[in-house]
Design an enzyme around this catalytic site. Structure first.
Site, short mmCIF file in Angstrom:
data_model
loop_
_atom_site.label_atom_id
_atom_site.label_comp_id
_atom_site.label_asym_id
_atom_site.label_seq_id
_atom_site.Cartn_x
_atom_site.Cartn_y
_atom_site.Cartn_z
N ASP A 145 11.88 0.26 -5.67
CA ASP A 145 10.67 0.90 -5.70
C ASP A 145 10.52 1.61 -6.85
O ASP A 145 11.57 2.74 -6.89
CB ASP A 145 10.50 1.63 -4.31
CG ASP A 145 9.07 1.84 -3.88
OD1 ASP A 145 8.21 1.90 -4.73
OD2 ASP A 145 8.63 1.52 -2.67
N ASP B 32 4.87 2.08 -7.44
CA ASP B 32 4.28 2.80 -6.63
C ASP B 32 2.89 3.13 -7.18
O ASP B 32 3.10 3.79 -8.18
CB ASP B 32 5.19 3.80 -6.02
CG ASP B 32 4.58 4.61 -4.89
OD1 ASP B 32 4.50 4.22 -3.80
OD2 ASP B 32 4.34 5.69 -5.07
N GLU C 146 1.73 -1.60 -6.80
CA GLU C 146 0.83 -1.10 -5.55
C GLU C 146 -0.57 -0.74 -6.13
O GLU C 146 -0.61 0.30 -7.02
CB GLU C 146 1.22 -0.07 -4.70
CG GLU C 146 0.70 0.31 -3.46
CD GLU C 146 0.80 1.81 -2.97
OE1 GLU C 146 0.68 2.01 -1.94
OE2 GLU C 146 1.20 2.67 -3.65
N HIS D 219 5.05 -0.15 4.91
CA HIS D 219 5.15 1.04 5.48
C HIS D 219 4.46 1.98 5.65
O HIS D 219 4.46 3.18 6.33
CB HIS D 219 6.61 1.67 4.86
CG HIS D 219 6.39 2.15 3.56
ND1 HIS D 219 5.68 1.01 2.28
CD2 HIS D 219 5.95 3.23 2.64
CE1 HIS D 219 5.35 1.67 1.53
NE2 HIS D 219 5.58 2.91 1.45
N ASP D 220 2.94 1.63 5.26
CA ASP D 220 1.96 2.66 5.22
C ASP D 220 0.82 2.21 6.22
O ASP D 220 -0.25 2.74 6.09
CB ASP D 220 1.37 2.83 3.70
CG ASP D 220 2.26 3.27 2.73
OD1 ASP D 220 3.27 4.13 3.02
OD2 ASP D 220 2.09 3.06 1.59
C1 GLC Z 1 2.36 4.91 -2.05
C2 GLC Z 1 3.62 4.71 -0.97
C3 GLC Z 1 3.56 5.74 -0.10
C4 GLC Z 1 3.77 7.10 -0.53
C5 GLC Z 1 2.77 7.24 -1.74
C6 GLC Z 1 3.19 8.48 -2.48
O1 GLC Z 1 1.17 4.61 -1.54
O2 GLC Z 1 3.52 3.38 -0.31
O3 GLC Z 1 4.26 5.65 1.09
O4 GLC Z 1 3.54 8.12 0.45
O5 GLC Z 1 2.90 6.15 -2.54
O6 GLC Z 1 4.29 7.97 -3.17
#
Ligand code: GLC
Length: 577
Positions: free
Chosen positions: A123, A225, A282, A354-355
């Site tokens: 990641d 990310d 993402e 995970h979110d």
């Molecule tokens: C992304 C991750 C999340 C994190 C955020 C800040 O959205 O998936 O878990 O809190 O970025 O890095």
């Protein structure tokens, strides 16, 4: 109609020992043919009794993934971190946090995974670092140090207040005052996650070097990310307030700004080009219409996570207020991505990460049986066009955790959402109800392995509560039960490897107007596989036109009826044309 049970029987046998025969679809890259499994290492498997998972725990569980047909594992961050956001606040991009083990443990994981045909995917958190990163320690000293410009610094407004009224994604101002430097710094997320300044070429080079460090360790790719926030707007101006706090959510102010693709093209050249890996971004704020610039021939990533299907259940705002939605909306959202990538590009297929709350509590009417629901979603997940991403626990149908109080939650965002809902005038009970339904901690409770203490996750005290109310809800029990969610997933995975149309075939939506059935065909030359999934709690008659002359390959029912789908039943048919 002849029910083809031989294949299922073979697939079930395969669960015990025999690997299923894999077709070799031509023309697709390895990451398009495989299944990716996402691991949240803190909650996967603990070998030390610390109560948090570690890399050795993942290595010890690789066979579970192999039996699922997984070819790549995306690890959420395992780098040194103060863990304000559980590792998404990185203090060193090229090391392992001691709570997860050592670099030798990481190398062992890569090597053991490779033996099983599995690649490890890292990641990359490149929008921000931790405020404990030495880069930030230096940057904040003054305005002239060598890294003065590696973060986003701005002067206060004349009255001393923050440069803009932007609210961070976790709540509160997106600006924090730094006494030492006499300026504010920007943070899209928590104050401990200062945003990096991508306009600075030295910073960008340092990030690419970090990515290459992991490539040299043999990783198979990167999940990137929060990437839509790396380009800041040309002018920093106040936004129209969207809450009683007088602030404007930062997402609306900074996501997907013009010029972002120039940075990402450079990233592609420097990190991705010429390597047999994949990248998945993402991409909050990137919709199906934007995908042509993000993936495919001229794209910057191999895949991006596009969230419109997950955002349906929540009415937006800082916290998620549940909203009613229809199956046709879910299908439209998923099919828009399918269409946008049909001729150029590729997409991940996913219902959890995970979110997100657990999918069995997200996509079905109240009262739906979680095991049946899990099977319905798995059928869609593993047969739609794209690379399926299974999130740990999804393969055993883990539901949300029944949080009793906000104090049980660890997640920084859930606490921010709770506080924000209170400030907006909701009662503590209402605020807790929002958070309970959508908290990211629903996805972060420990993986359930067996019937032992703490479901085999740890011999210590688990960092988040362990589901304890269902004896069948663990991987060992489900391995023994041929009708379990886990064995259904293994069967589907097997089918996917055997039938080339399920990976390489085009996707055609069927019955788009149905509010009960999600149906589509995967078509490759003279082969056609059809998935029909009943998302409703009622039996639904099977429209003849769905697949005339087809053979039933798999059904989630023990005794499927010919002309009718049971409530929450999923089937896969196939025909040679
Ligand atoms: C992304 C991750 C999340 C994190 C955020 C800040 O959205 O998936 O878990 O809190 O970025 O890095």
């Amino acid at each position: 109609m002849k029910f083809v049970s031989v294949l299922c029987a073979l697939a079930l046998l395969a669960i015990a020992a025999v690997p299923c025969g894999a077709a070799e679809p031509g023309g697709l890259a390895w990451w398009q043919k495989t299944i990716v499994y996402q691991i949240y290492p803190k909650s996967f498997a603990d070998t030390t009794g610390s109560g948090t998972g570690d890399l050795a725990g993942i290595t010890a569980r690789l066979d579970h993934l192999k039996e699922l047909g997984v070819g790549a594992v995306w690890l959420t961050p395992v780098y040194p971190s103060p863990m304000v956001d559980n590792g998404y606040d990185i203090a060193d991009y090229t090391a392992i946090d001691p709570s997860y083990g050592t670099m030798a443990d990481f190398e062992r994981l890569v090597a053991e995974a490779k033996k099983r045909g599995i690649r490890i995917v890292m990641d990359l958190v490149f929008n921000h670092s931790s405020d404990a990163h030495p880069w930030f320690t230096e940057s904040k000293k003054d305005r002239t140090n060598t890294r003065a410009d590696w973060y986003v610094w701005r002067d206060a407004k004349p009255d001393g207040s923050a440069p803009t009224n932007w609210r961070s994604i976790f709540g509160g101002s997106a600006w924090t005052w730094c006494e030492e430097r006499g300026q504010y710094y920007l943070h899209t997320f928590a104050p401990q996650q200062p945003d990096l300044n991508w306009e600075n070429p030295d910073l960008r080079r340092a990030l690419y070097d970090a990515a290459r460090f992991w490539l040299d360790k043999g990783v198979g790719g990167f999940r990137v990310d929060a990437i839509t926030y790396i380009k800041k707007p040309a002018v920093f101006a106040d936004g129209v307030p969207d809450g009683k706090d007088g602030m404007a959510g930062i997402h609306a102010m900074t996501a997907n700004q013009p010029g972002i693709l120039d940075f990402l093209r450079e990233f592609r050249r420097e990190v991705r080009a010429g390597r047999d890996i994949f990248t998945v971004g993402e991409a909050n704020g990137v919709g199906p219409d934007d995908l042509k610039d993000w993936v495919g021939e001229h794209g910057v990533f191999d895949m991006v996570f596009e969230f419109s299907h997950l955002d349906l259940a929540c009415s937006g705002g800082v916290w998620c207020q549940p909203r009613d939605w229809k199956l046709t909306e879910l299908k439209r959202a998923l099919m828009a991505t399918q269409r946008a990538t049909q001729n150029s590009g590729w997409c991940p297929v996913f219902f959890e990460n995970h979110d997100q709350p657990r999918s069995v509590d997200h996509f079905f009417p109240e009262g739906a049986d979680p095991r049946r629901s899990a099977k319905v979603l798995a059928a869609v997940l593993l047969t739609l066009r794209g690379t399926p991403f299974i999130y740990q626990g999804e393969e055993i149908g883990l539901p949300n955790y029944p949080w009793r109080s906000v104090d049980e939650l660890n997640d920084i965002q859930s606490h921010g959402q709770y506080e924000f809902a209170l400030k907006e005038g909701f009662s503590p009970e209402q605020a807790l109800a929002f958070v309970r339904a959508f908290s990211r901690d629903n996805a972060r409770t420990p993986m359930l392995w067996d019937e032992g203490a703490n479901a085999g996750f740890t011999t210590g005290r688990p960092w988040l509560p362990v589901h304890a109310d269902d004896a069948a809800l663990n991987a060992a029990a489900q391995t023994r039960d041929p009708k379990s969610v886990l064995n259904w997933c293994r069967q589907l995975s097997c089918l996917r490897r055997e039938r080339e149309e399920l990976t390489a075939g085009a996707c055609e939506e069927l019955l788009p107007e149905s509010e009960e059935l999600f149906a589509f065909a995967r078509v490759l030359e003279n082969r056609r596989a059809v998935t029909v999934a009943n998302f409703s709690l009622a039996a639904v008659s099977l429209p003849q036109e769905i697949c005339s002359g087809c053979k039933l390959l798999l059904s989630s029912e023990d005794e499927p009826r010919e002309a009718e789908l049971a409530p929450l039943e999923a089937r896969i048919y196939a025909t040679e044309m």
